[in-house]
Design an enzyme around this catalytic site. Structure first.
Site, PDB file in Angstrom:
ATOM      1  N   ARG A  95     -23.788  22.206 -24.616  1.00 12.65           N
ATOM      2  CA  ARG A  95     -23.547  21.895 -26.322  1.00 12.65           C
ATOM      3  C   ARG A  95     -22.667  22.431 -26.768  1.00 12.65           C
ATOM      4  O   ARG A  95     -22.232  23.513 -26.617  1.00 12.65           O
ATOM      5  CB  ARG A  95     -25.307  21.923 -26.765  1.00 12.65           C
ATOM      6  CG  ARG A  95     -26.466  21.063 -26.330  1.00 12.65           C
ATOM      7  CD  ARG A  95     -27.556  21.441 -26.831  1.00 12.65           C
ATOM      8  NE  ARG A  95     -27.861  21.418 -28.235  1.00 12.65           N
ATOM      9  CZ  ARG A  95     -28.422  22.110 -29.040  1.00 12.65           C
ATOM     10  NH1 ARG A  95     -29.289  23.157 -28.948  1.00 12.65           N
ATOM     11  NH2 ARG A  95     -28.334  22.193 -30.568  1.00 12.65           N
TER      12      ARG A  95
ATOM     13  N   LYS B 151     -36.723  26.905 -23.048  1.00 12.79           N
ATOM     14  CA  LYS B 151     -37.730  26.258 -23.838  1.00 12.79           C
ATOM     15  C   LYS B 151     -37.439  24.681 -24.105  1.00 12.79           C
ATOM     16  O   LYS B 151     -38.205  24.166 -24.404  1.00 12.79           O
ATOM     17  CB  LYS B 151     -37.945  27.259 -24.976  1.00 12.79           C
ATOM     18  CG  LYS B 151     -36.821  27.173 -25.832  1.00 12.79           C
ATOM     19  CD  LYS B 151     -37.416  27.983 -27.129  1.00 12.79           C
ATOM     20  CE  LYS B 151     -36.181  28.249 -28.283  1.00 12.79           C
ATOM     21  NZ  LYS B 151     -36.651  28.741 -29.520  1.00 12.79           N
ATOM     22  N   ASP B 152     -36.099  24.448 -24.125  1.00 16.56           N
ATOM     23  CA  ASP B 152     -35.733  23.081 -24.429  1.00 16.56           C
ATOM     24  C   ASP B 152     -35.938  22.067 -23.410  1.00 16.56           C
ATOM     25  O   ASP B 152     -35.821  20.826 -23.265  1.00 16.56           O
ATOM     26  CB  ASP B 152     -34.279  22.778 -24.718  1.00 16.56           C
ATOM     27  CG  ASP B 152     -34.277  23.628 -26.135  1.00 16.56           C
ATOM     28  OD1 ASP B 152     -34.976  23.828 -27.085  1.00 16.56           O
ATOM     29  OD2 ASP B 152     -32.849  23.906 -26.290  1.00 16.56           O
TER      30      ASP B 152
ATOM     31  N   THR C  78     -40.008  27.095 -40.446  1.00 10.03           N
ATOM     32  CA  THR C  78     -39.868  26.886 -39.058  1.00 10.03           C
ATOM     33  C   THR C  78     -40.130  25.253 -38.905  1.00 10.03           C
ATOM     34  O   THR C  78     -41.055  24.757 -39.441  1.00 10.03           O
ATOM     35  CB  THR C  78     -41.014  27.531 -38.476  1.00 10.03           C
ATOM     36  OG1 THR C  78     -40.939  27.303 -36.777  1.00 10.03           O
ATOM     37  CG2 THR C  78     -42.394  27.478 -38.696  1.00 10.03           C
TER      38      THR C  78
ATOM     39  N   ARG D  10     -45.804  25.462 -32.787  1.00  7.66           N
ATOM     40  CA  ARG D  10     -46.465  26.607 -32.409  1.00  7.66           C
ATOM     41  C   ARG D  10     -46.253  27.810 -33.469  1.00  7.66           C
ATOM     42  O   ARG D  10     -47.258  28.503 -33.615  1.00  7.66           O
ATOM     43  CB  ARG D  10     -45.709  27.053 -30.961  1.00  7.66           C
ATOM     44  CG  ARG D  10     -46.072  28.377 -30.433  1.00  7.66           C
ATOM     45  CD  ARG D  10     -45.027  28.788 -29.444  1.00  7.66           C
ATOM     46  NE  ARG D  10     -43.862  28.683 -29.706  1.00  7.66           N
ATOM     47  CZ  ARG D  10     -43.211  29.934 -30.406  1.00  7.66           C
ATOM     48  NH1 ARG D  10     -44.055  31.057 -30.689  1.00  7.66           N
ATOM     49  NH2 ARG D  10     -41.900  29.648 -30.647  1.00  7.66           N
ATOM     50  N   ARG D  11     -45.228  27.879 -34.041  1.00  8.55           N
ATOM     51  CA  ARG D  11     -44.934  28.786 -34.972  1.00  8.55           C
ATOM     52  C   ARG D  11     -45.947  28.752 -36.157  1.00  8.55           C
ATOM     53  O   ARG D  11     -46.261  29.617 -36.808  1.00  8.55           O
ATOM     54  CB  ARG D  11     -43.744  29.107 -35.245  1.00  8.55           C
ATOM     55  CG  ARG D  11     -42.786  29.586 -34.230  1.00  8.55           C
ATOM     56  CD  ARG D  11     -41.252  29.619 -34.541  1.00  8.55           C
ATOM     57  NE  ARG D  11     -40.486  30.142 -33.466  1.00  8.55           N
ATOM     58  CZ  ARG D  11     -39.190  29.984 -33.214  1.00  8.55           C
ATOM     59  NH1 ARG D  11     -38.628  28.923 -33.723  1.00  8.55           N
ATOM     60  NH2 ARG D  11     -38.340  30.628 -32.389  1.00  8.55           N
TER      61      ARG D  11
ATOM     62  N   ARG E  67     -34.901  22.087 -39.941  1.00  4.27           N
ATOM     63  CA  ARG E  67     -34.208  22.001 -38.776  1.00  4.27           C
ATOM     64  C   ARG E  67     -32.805  22.526 -39.083  1.00  4.27           C
ATOM     65  O   ARG E  67     -32.505  22.939 -40.167  1.00  4.27           O
ATOM     66  CB  ARG E  67     -34.098  20.456 -38.515  1.00  4.27           C
ATOM     67  CG  ARG E  67     -34.871  19.926 -37.550  1.00  4.27           C
ATOM     68  CD  ARG E  67     -34.916  19.882 -36.229  1.00  4.27           C
ATOM     69  NE  ARG E  67     -33.690  20.110 -35.335  1.00  4.27           N
ATOM     70  CZ  ARG E  67     -32.959  19.112 -34.815  1.00  4.27           C
ATOM     71  NH1 ARG E  67     -33.365  17.829 -34.839  1.00  4.27           N
ATOM     72  NH2 ARG E  67     -31.908  19.230 -34.131  1.00  4.27           N
TER      73      ARG E  67
ATOM     74  N   THR F  34     -27.705  27.805 -40.466  1.00  3.96           N
ATOM     75  CA  THR F  34     -28.395  26.951 -41.687  1.00  3.96           C
ATOM     76  C   THR F  34     -29.493  27.526 -42.077  1.00  3.96           C
ATOM     77  O   THR F  34     -29.887  27.407 -43.344  1.00  3.96           O
ATOM     78  CB  THR F  34     -28.237  25.485 -41.100  1.00  3.96           C
ATOM     79  OG1 THR F  34     -26.812  25.225 -40.735  1.00  3.96           O
ATOM     80  CG2 THR F  34     -28.891  24.589 -41.929  1.00  3.96           C
ATOM     81  N   ARG F  35     -30.355  27.962 -41.139  1.00  3.33           N
ATOM     82  CA  ARG F  35     -31.900  28.288 -41.574  1.00  3.33           C
ATOM     83  C   ARG F  35     -31.681  29.586 -42.206  1.00  3.33           C
ATOM     84  O   ARG F  35     -32.263  29.763 -43.155  1.00  3.33           O
ATOM     85  CB  ARG F  35     -32.476  28.403 -40.199  1.00  3.33           C
ATOM     86  CG  ARG F  35     -32.691  27.075 -39.466  1.00  3.33           C
ATOM     87  CD  ARG F  35     -33.787  27.179 -38.403  1.00  3.33           C
ATOM     88  NE  ARG F  35     -33.485  26.053 -37.413  1.00  3.33           N
ATOM     89  CZ  ARG F  35     -34.361  25.971 -36.702  1.00  3.33           C
ATOM     90  NH1 ARG F  35     -35.572  26.686 -36.317  1.00  3.33           N
ATOM     91  NH2 ARG F  35     -34.235  24.826 -35.624  1.00  3.33           N
TER      92      ARG F  35
ATOM     93  N   CYS G 209     -43.120  20.540 -27.252  1.00  2.59           N
ATOM     94  CA  CYS G 209     -43.063  21.382 -28.306  1.00  2.59           C
ATOM     95  C   CYS G 209     -43.784  20.836 -29.599  1.00  2.59           C
ATOM     96  O   CYS G 209     -43.591  21.331 -30.605  1.00  2.59           O
ATOM     97  CB  CYS G 209     -41.442  21.056 -28.466  1.00  2.59           C
ATOM     98  SG  CYS G 209     -40.660  19.791 -29.275  1.00  2.59           S
TER      99      CYS G 209
END
Length: 300
Positions: free
Chosen positions: A9, A79-80, A121, A125-126, A143, A148-149, A236
């Site tokens: 990516r 994890k993706d 988030t 899960r979080r 997202r 950005t976050r 997810c």
């Protein structure tokens, strides 16, 4: 020797991670590696991952390029990666895992955030585990890439955000971390902190070359974690956390399913020989089912 093409990516994190793998491969084998940036569905669609299919949205396009021969191999955040195998694709190497922990990015620790603080988030899960720890918090879905976050905190839109510490470390963004969550407080996503290297099934020469990157302890640990996820048939969008480690030839695995409101959770542990990673994951998932994990995953 021809230069190998590594599909990745185009985000800063993905390019950084892929560059790390490329450098490690070149150092170990002498083969030159060229990064090939690829745009995935997850990069274009800005909806929450749980709404657009979650697992696979950052992976499928890279796999298509491998099968088409445009690139020789690809690097993903593990994890993706969907837990089900992909036809024609082999998960050939799992390099040594980096930090597995989640990080609270903000001015203070979680316990010191004011009542009603806004924490961002995009992970169910979080969300579930944050609400279990601090029911008073307002958890805001977000997202975007790490910068950005993080900007939502520095701009005052949010009081804190939760991100994977491995990614923050890789791109040099740990300055805003207020607290690192040990698994006792917040279990990470299965495979968090680990990278996955995939190539075409049957490409024996390339498979042999890439296997130099594989770390047996990492493979055993994340296999146990991802087996729990696979048996639970969760992705997810499910509030499932798992973490395993290998120490002195003993694989220790802990997994939990938490209701989205944080009010209920089932958390279990097991241990065994690393060669029993799959069996250990299956056994723990069966125990979670026996205690009602399916009902917690279905709860709104």
């Amino acid at each position: 020797m021809s230069t190998l093409k590594l599909g990745t990516r185009k985000s800063l994190l993905a390019m950084t991670q892929s560059g790390m793998v490329a450098d490690a491969l070149t150092e170990a084998t002498g083969r030159a590696v060229e990064l090939v940036g690829i745009t995935t569905e997850g990069d274009v669609n800005k909806a929450l991952l749980a709404q657009i299919g979650g697992t696979g949205v950052f992976v499928n396009r890279l796999r298509e390029e491998i099968l088409a021969g445009t690139v020789d191999f690809a690097v993903h955040s593990l994890k993706d990666l969907p837990t089900s195998p992909a036809e024609g694709i082999e998960l050939v190497a799992l390099p040594p895992r980096h930090d597995h922990r989640d990080a609270l990015c903000g001015p203070c620790r979680l316990a010191d955030l004011p009542v009603g603080a806004k924490v961002g988030t995009g992970s169910p899960r979080r969300v579930a585990q944050l609400r279990a720890l601090r029911p008073d918090l307002e958890v805001v879905p977000i997202r975007g890439n790490a910068d950005t976050r993080l900007a939502k905190v520095t701009d005052g839109e949010l009081d804190a955000v939760v991100l994977a510490n491995a990614g923050l470390t890789r791109i040099g963004r740990t300055g805003q971390v207020g607290e690192l969550f040990e698994p006792e407080l917040m279990l990470p996503a299965p495979g968090q902190g680990a990278l996955a290297v995939e190539c075409r099934t049957g490409d024996a020469e390339l498979i042999e070359l890439l296997r130099v990157l594989d770390d047996p302890d990492t493979r055993a640990a994340v296999t146990a974690e991802r087996t729990v996820l696979a048996v639970l048939e969760a992705g997810c969008s499910a509030p499932v956390g798992a973490f395993a480690r290998v120490e002195n030839e003993v694989l220790s695995l802990t997994a939990a399913v938490v209701s989205l409101d944080g009010a209920s959770q089932i958390r279990l542990s097991a241990s065994g020989h690393p060669e029993r990673a799959v069996e250990l994951g299956r056994e723990l998932a069966a125990q979670l089912f026996d205690q009602g994990a399916d009902k917690l995953m279905e709860a709104p």
